[in-house]
Design a protein around this motif. Structure first.
Motif, short mmCIF file in Angstrom:
data_model
loop_
_atom_site.label_atom_id
_atom_site.label_comp_id
_atom_site.label_asym_id
_atom_site.label_seq_id
_atom_site.Cartn_x
_atom_site.Cartn_y
_atom_site.Cartn_z
N GLY A 78 0.81 -1.21 0.00
CA GLY A 78 0.00 0.00 0.00
C GLY A 78 0.84 1.26 0.00
O GLY A 78 2.03 1.24 -0.29
N SER A 79 0.20 2.35 0.36
CA SER A 79 0.85 3.66 0.38
C SER A 79 1.82 3.77 1.54
O SER A 79 1.57 3.24 2.63
CB SER A 79 -0.20 4.76 0.51
OG SER A 79 -1.04 4.75 -0.61
N PHE A 80 2.93 4.48 1.29
CA PHE A 80 3.95 4.67 2.32
C PHE A 80 4.83 5.84 1.92
O PHE A 80 5.51 5.78 0.88
CB PHE A 80 4.78 3.38 2.45
CG PHE A 80 5.80 3.38 3.55
CD1 PHE A 80 5.41 3.21 4.87
CD2 PHE A 80 7.14 3.54 3.27
CE1 PHE A 80 6.35 3.19 5.89
CE2 PHE A 80 8.09 3.51 4.27
CZ PHE A 80 7.69 3.34 5.58
N LYS A 81 4.81 6.93 2.66
CA LYS A 81 5.69 8.08 2.48
C LYS A 81 5.90 8.47 1.01
O LYS A 81 6.96 8.24 0.44
CB LYS A 81 7.03 7.84 3.16
CG LYS A 81 6.90 7.67 4.66
CD LYS A 81 8.24 7.58 5.34
CE LYS A 81 8.03 7.41 6.82
NZ LYS A 81 9.26 7.40 7.56
N ASN A 82 4.92 9.07 0.38
CA ASN A 82 4.99 9.56 -1.00
C ASN A 82 5.25 8.47 -2.03
O ASN A 82 5.88 8.71 -3.05
CB ASN A 82 6.04 10.66 -1.15
CG ASN A 82 5.72 11.88 -0.32
OD1 ASN A 82 4.56 12.22 -0.14
ND2 ASN A 82 6.73 12.52 0.20
N GLY A 83 4.82 7.25 -1.76
CA GLY A 83 5.03 6.18 -2.72
C GLY A 83 4.24 4.94 -2.34
O GLY A 83 3.26 5.00 -1.60
N ASN A 84 4.71 3.82 -2.86
CA ASN A 84 4.08 2.53 -2.59
C ASN A 84 5.12 1.56 -2.08
O ASN A 84 6.27 1.58 -2.52
CB ASN A 84 3.43 1.97 -3.86
CG ASN A 84 2.25 2.82 -4.28
OD1 ASN A 84 1.31 3.01 -3.52
ND2 ASN A 84 2.31 3.35 -5.49
N VAL A 85 4.69 0.69 -1.19
CA VAL A 85 5.60 -0.26 -0.57
C VAL A 85 4.94 -1.63 -0.48
O VAL A 85 3.73 -1.75 -0.37
CB VAL A 85 6.02 0.22 0.85
CG1 VAL A 85 4.87 0.19 1.82
CG2 VAL A 85 7.19 -0.56 1.38
#
Length: 127
Positions: free
Chosen positions: A33-40
């Protein structure tokens, strides 16, 4: 039912419940999912305090504050970076290994487009 049998059944029931709850807590899960201005995407388990503990593969791709693209890929073991990791910011990549959460061995900085090595560094236990 005798008192001994009742106590034994209660002990056995308690032991099984506690045992299964510990197994459930230590099962590896996957977050995507989403994580600090990106995807993880990463693997983790929850400890006895229900805190996430990174354990397994980790991959992140996002946008840097200055607008570049950042990627990170590697592995964790019990919240510590281990084994081979790759970090890149736009056309520059860094490849090397971690041991017990510390930089270890040779790290190489390259231009990803040309494949040209820019620099090399050697680390031992993070130094």
């Amino acid at each position: 039912m005798t008192a001994i049998k009742k106590n034994w059944n209660l002990f056995l029931f308690t032991f099984l419940i506690l045992g299964f709850s510990q197994i459930a807590l230590s099962q590896t899960k996957i977050y995507k999912g989403s994580f600090k201005n990106g995807n993880v995407t990463y693997e983790y388990f929850e400890n006895e305090d229900y805190e996430r503990v990174y354990d397994g593969t980790f991959h992140y791709q996002g946008t840097a504050p200055f607008g570049g693209v950042i990627t990170m890929s590697g592995n964790y073991s019990n919240n510590q970076m281990v084994g081979k990791w790759t970090f890149s910011i736009d056309d520059i990549s860094y490849n090397g290994t971690f041991s017990n959460g510390l930089l270890n061995g040779e790290w190489i900085k390259k231009n990803s487009k040309s494949g040209k090595t820019i620099s090399r560094a050697h680390f031992s236990n993070g130094k």
